[in-house]
Write an enzyme that holds these catalytic residues in place. Sequence first.
Site: not given
Length: 500
Positions: A18, A21, A126, A129, A144, A147, A297, A300
Amino acid sequence: MGRFYVTTPIYYVNAAPHLGHAYTVIACDVLARHHRQRGDDVFFLTGTDEHGEPVADAAKDQGLEPKELADRNAERFKALMPRLEASNDFFIRTSDDQHKRRVQEVLQRVHDNGHTHLGMYEGWYCPRCADFKCDTEIGPDNTCLIHEIPLVWEQEENWFFNLSTFQARLEQLYAEQPDFVQPETRRNEALSFIKSGLQDVSLSRGKLTWGVEVPWDPSHVFYVWFDALLNYYTALGYARDGEDLTDRFWPANYHVIGKDILKFHTVFWPAILMAAELPLPEHVFVHGFLLAGGGRKMSKSLGNVLDPFEAMDTYGVDALRYYLSRDVQFGADGSVTLDALAARYDAELANELGNLASRSIAMLRRYRDGRVPEGELDLADEFAGLAEDVAARLDGADLTGALDAIWQRVRRLNRYVEAPAPWTISKDDVRAADLDRVLRTLAEGVRTLAVLLWPWIPASSDKLLAALGREDSGYAGATFGAAVPDAVAELEPLFPKQAR
Ligand SMILES: [Zn+2]
């Protein structure tokens, strides 16, 4: 000439590629290309992180062996690199046998040096993580913070790395090397974590088999983070057949990471290298989070994700590479949207740079049959020191500042081409010498910009340099006046208007 070794984080194979990256790959590629321009000996590493519980669990869910899942997903990240025009020198996979052997060598040395012990671990963990959380890292209802998922209470016998014994040495590192972690806000965050008191950390997992076996206790595999961090070092040992590049490139000049993995790279990583008696990297650069419009944030489910593949399909890879350095100060958080990319594409790439290049070349062809006139150059003062300034900024990983300095000259040339109106001069034979000077200045100005912009927009720069008959993108040519073109050829629009 120097040497330059830069790394992206390795990407966890559980996710699909995504924007995050793409962001680190592009940033590292800009730095790698710039250093290659300068004639440095460069190594640029990226790859995939493949071990650990999340991969083992996901593979089980899909009825696969972990290695099968890793093979399949690693290919997607490998395929991302040419799409982004990344010039990486190697793609490491932590399931490579040579990587695993070298992890065992280094961590055996840590063990032999007396920096490990066996103990009982329990705490909030987590699984995403792959990390046990300390009190300040736990959100409401034991979730977390990264996440926003429930943490799991885990207990098992582990090998521990004696991190606590490195507290003083880490504090000393941060004092002696204030730019070890950049930018400064992240350095302060890492340092305050260290000063809050370090606890020993789990180095192995007993229940898991998908990992690198602990050589002195084969009933355990190494905790995925230590296996993963070591990729930066192990890759140099086997990236080239029959050649060990470790002495040539270690230690790394820059590890570029996201702030979600700060602790591992700025605390655990230097400590494990100290324990193994290996030299430390020069810098860890921590980039910010890319957010959706309005600073929200990206997710999707909200449908506000900037998809790098969609952006590249519509605007081309150079536009994405340019946009990500341009719109968000590298190191800070910032919003990115497809609309903002489109606006930068139209206003800056197409209008300011693309038109400047097209007009300059068209005028040379119309008024001087494509020959660049001999004579004086204007604007030498305006370009003086630019190449050095850009290099200095990039030495500090200031991608946004370097690009901004270049873009100020794109705008300066645009004002220059407007001001004396060469097409009016051309009607007046007496002023032919003025037109010569303007056309020569434009040809050289555009060429200089193409060389300077090459790390960000390599395909477009190469096209432009070819049309100017000066294909060399080496940094000697980043100085205005260094390689004035002799003649120009037709140029297709660099950034054509997009139908959308
Ligand atoms: Zn997490």
